[in-house]
Motif scaffolding. Sequence first.
Motif, PDB file in Angstrom:
ATOM      1  N   GLY A 155     -29.190 -63.162 -44.564  1.00 48.46           N
ATOM      2  CA  GLY A 155     -29.938 -63.732 -43.458  1.00 48.46           C
ATOM      3  C   GLY A 155     -30.015 -62.766 -42.287  1.00 48.46           C
ATOM      4  N   VAL A 198     -31.421 -67.741 -40.889  1.00 52.88           N
ATOM      5  CA  VAL A 198     -32.673 -66.990 -40.828  1.00 52.88           C
ATOM      6  C   VAL A 198     -33.407 -67.388 -39.550  1.00 52.88           C
ATOM      7  CG1 VAL A 198     -34.937 -66.669 -41.884  1.00 52.88           C
ATOM      8  CG2 VAL A 198     -32.889 -66.770 -43.324  1.00 52.88           C
ATOM      9  N   LEU A 226     -32.401 -63.017 -49.556  1.00 48.86           N
ATOM     10  CA  LEU A 226     -31.133 -63.718 -49.556  1.00 48.86           C
ATOM     11  C   LEU A 226     -30.460 -63.567 -50.924  1.00 48.86           C
ATOM     12  CD1 LEU A 226     -32.092 -67.057 -47.769  1.00 48.86           C
ATOM     13  CD2 LEU A 226     -31.477 -64.850 -46.754  1.00 48.86           C
TER      14      LEU A 226
END
Length: 121
Positions: free
Chosen positions: A8, A117, A19
């Motif tokens: 992230g 994120v 990811l």
Amino acid sequence: VQLVESGGGSVQAGGSLRLSCVQSGRSYGSYCMAWFRQAVGAQREEVAALIGSTEIRYIDSVKGRFTISRGGPTLYLQMNNLKPEDSGMYYCASEFWVGSPCATVRDFTFWGQGTHVAVSS
């Protein structure tokens, strides 16, 4: 079983992130694995899932931009053309029961700690 996510970060709209989620603690593979995300004040939703050996599922808002894949014990989520609405905490989930629908939070037994994120406009 342990799931550990990474990858992230903070990006501008249009950028990309990948990811990763490493699963350990069991000698055989899970029936399904998925990525969920949870924005502030929102429910956790499934973004992408791998079910069995052939089924792949995405929510409509990420189709054509996100790709879920698996390599050995690691689950990946390649996220391209990111948008501010993609921001949130991303969680990896795993389920070994072959009868699971693998669609909602309650369908998964094992969870990672999440990776954040943030996409800015």
